[in-house]
Design an enzyme around this catalytic site. Structure first.
Site, PDB file in Angstrom:
ATOM      1  N   GLU A   1       0.797  -1.045   0.081  1.00 30.39           N
ATOM      2  CA  GLU A   1       0.004  -0.108  -0.032  1.00 30.39           C
ATOM      3  C   GLU A   1       0.811   1.306   0.111  1.00 30.39           C
ATOM      4  OE1 GLU A   1      -2.788   1.278  -0.455  1.00 30.39           O
ATOM      5  OE2 GLU A   1      -4.629   0.216   0.449  1.00 30.39           O
ATOM      6  N   ASP A   2       0.289   2.240  -0.571  1.00 37.34           N
ATOM      7  CA  ASP A   2       1.137   3.575  -0.239  1.00 37.34           C
ATOM      8  C   ASP A   2       0.877   4.329   1.052  1.00 37.34           C
ATOM      9  OD1 ASP A   2      -1.631   3.735  -1.247  1.00 37.34           O
ATOM     10  OD2 ASP A   2      -1.288   5.780  -2.392  1.00 37.34           O
TER      11      ASP A   2
ATOM     12  N   ASP B   1      -4.708   5.285   5.961  1.00 38.59           N
ATOM     13  CA  ASP B   1      -5.298   6.210   6.646  1.00 38.59           C
ATOM     14  C   ASP B   1      -6.180   5.965   7.956  1.00 38.59           C
ATOM     15  OD1 ASP B   1      -6.756   8.959   6.863  1.00 38.59           O
ATOM     16  OD2 ASP B   1      -6.235   9.442   4.918  1.00 38.59           O
TER      17      ASP B   1
ATOM     18  N   PHE C   1      -2.877  16.417   4.566  1.00 37.23           N
ATOM     19  CA  PHE C   1      -3.080  15.878   3.212  1.00 37.23           C
ATOM     20  C   PHE C   1      -1.711  15.962   2.531  1.00 37.23           C
ATOM     21  CE2 PHE C   1      -4.758  15.398  -0.790  1.00 37.23           C
ATOM     22  CZ  PHE C   1      -5.974  15.316  -0.828  1.00 37.23           C
TER      23      PHE C   1
ATOM     24  N   ARG D   1       0.423  12.230  -8.698  1.00 41.16           N
ATOM     25  CA  ARG D   1       1.071  10.964  -8.334  1.00 41.16           C
ATOM     26  C   ARG D   1       2.466  10.677  -8.697  1.00 41.16           C
ATOM     27  NH1 ARG D   1      -3.509   7.696  -6.831  1.00 41.16           N
ATOM     28  NH2 ARG D   1      -5.187   8.007  -7.997  1.00 41.16           N
TER      29      ARG D   1
HETATM   30  C1  PRP Z   1      -6.014   5.236  -0.698  1.00 40.77           C
HETATM   31  C2  PRP Z   1      -4.936   4.380  -0.367  1.00 40.77           C
HETATM   32  C3  PRP Z   1      -5.441   3.225   0.431  1.00 40.77           C
HETATM   33  C4  PRP Z   1      -6.813   3.975   0.983  1.00 40.77           C
HETATM   34  C5  PRP Z   1      -6.423   4.264   2.521  1.00 40.77           C
HETATM   35  O1  PRP Z   1      -6.631   4.985  -1.893  1.00 40.77           O
HETATM   36  O2  PRP Z   1      -4.136   3.807  -1.412  1.00 40.77           O
HETATM   37  O3  PRP Z   1      -5.887   2.182  -0.299  1.00 40.77           O
HETATM   38  O4  PRP Z   1      -6.870   5.417   0.621  1.00 40.77           O
HETATM   39  O5  PRP Z   1      -7.398   5.072   3.161  1.00 40.77           O
HETATM   40  P1  PRP Z   1      -8.081   4.418   4.436  1.00 40.77           P
HETATM   41  O6  PRP Z   1      -7.181   3.688   5.504  1.00 40.77           O
HETATM   42  O7  PRP Z   1      -8.716   5.457   4.977  1.00 40.77           O
HETATM   43  O8  PRP Z   1      -9.078   3.335   3.956  1.00 40.77           O
HETATM   44  P2  PRP Z   1      -7.795   5.738  -2.737  1.00 40.77           P
HETATM   45  O9  PRP Z   1      -8.977   5.212  -2.375  1.00 40.77           O
HETATM   46  O10 PRP Z   1      -7.229   7.101  -2.663  1.00 40.77           O
HETATM   47  O11 PRP Z   1      -7.244   5.258  -4.126  1.00 40.77           O
HETATM   48  P3  PRP Z   1      -6.075   5.661  -5.009  1.00 40.77           P
HETATM   49  O12 PRP Z   1      -4.835   4.628  -4.563  1.00 40.77           O
HETATM   50  O13 PRP Z   1      -6.349   5.144  -6.459  1.00 40.77           O
HETATM   51  O14 PRP Z   1      -5.647   7.009  -4.844  1.00 40.77           O
END
Ligand code: PRP
Length: 179
Positions: free
Chosen positions: A98-99, A102, A151, A164
């Site tokens: 994962e990146d 949150d 953010f 990105r």
């Molecule tokens: C981001 C990230 C995680 C998620 C984390 O994805 O890659 O998958 O949010 O959030 P959480 O811990 O509150 O559930 P996003 O939905 O922004 O999609 P993306 O990777 O395509 O930007």
């Protein structure tokens, strides 16, 4: 990106150094076993590309795209699969890449979804984690950096799909998202 950037949190060099440390730890932990890296689209693309190439461990790669139901806030915890794995993970050592974590809700859902497919093991590696934003406790074995609840953009992370491709992680100036 002009003055859209507020500050740099982690430089390209700091990110790559940390990823190398994480790769060493992963290599030591899996010692000789093959690992299936599961990247969560889209944000994890950069971490996946860089982390996987620092590993000595034999790896294969697969991807999932998931999205939260509801108002577009990604922390509802109700998730739907936009693209599922192409691989059967039964009996495999799965490492989710994962990146950012949150609220943890996406990951919590993903771990239980993948666990139901009976892999041999399942662990998580993330570049960033926001401890203050956590709504659920998820066991994350490899964490790049714990960051404040701000953010962040860059290194896979977007604001409205932009930024990105930045090689560093930074915070966005409030005027960008409050206007
Ligand atoms: C981001 C990230 C995680 C998620 C984390 O994805 O890659 O998958 O949010 O959030 P959480 O811990 O509150 O559930 P996003 O939905 O922004 O999609 P993306 O990777 O395509 O930007």
């Amino acid at each position: 990106m002009g003055n859209d950037l507020e500050k740099v949190l982690y430089t390209e060099e700091q990110i790559q150094t940390r990823l190398a440390e994480m790769a060493q730890q992963i290599d030591a932990d899996y010692a000789g076993r093959e690992v299936l890296l599961v990247g969560v689209l889209n944000g994890a693309v950069m971490v996946m590309a860089d982390l996987s190439r620092k590993l000595q461990t034999q790896v294969t790669m697969d991807w999932m795209a998931i999205s939260s139901y509801g108002s577009g806030t990604k922390s509802s915890g109700v998730v739907r699969i936009l693209k599922d794995l192409t691989t059967d993970i039964l009996g495999k050592h799965v490492l989710i890449v994962e990146d950012i974590i949150d609220s943890g809700l996406t990951l919590s859902w993903l771990v239980s979804n993948l666990r139901s497919r009976n892999p041999e093991s399942i662990e998580v590696a993330t570049m960033l984690r926001k401890p203050e934003a956590a709504k659920v406790d998820v066991d994350v074995r490899y964490v790049g950096f714990d960051i404040p609840n701000e953010f962040v953009i860059g290194y896979g992370l977007d604001y409205a799909e932009r930024y990105r491709t930045l090689p560093f992680v930074g915070t966005l100036a409030p005027h960008v998202y409050s206007s």
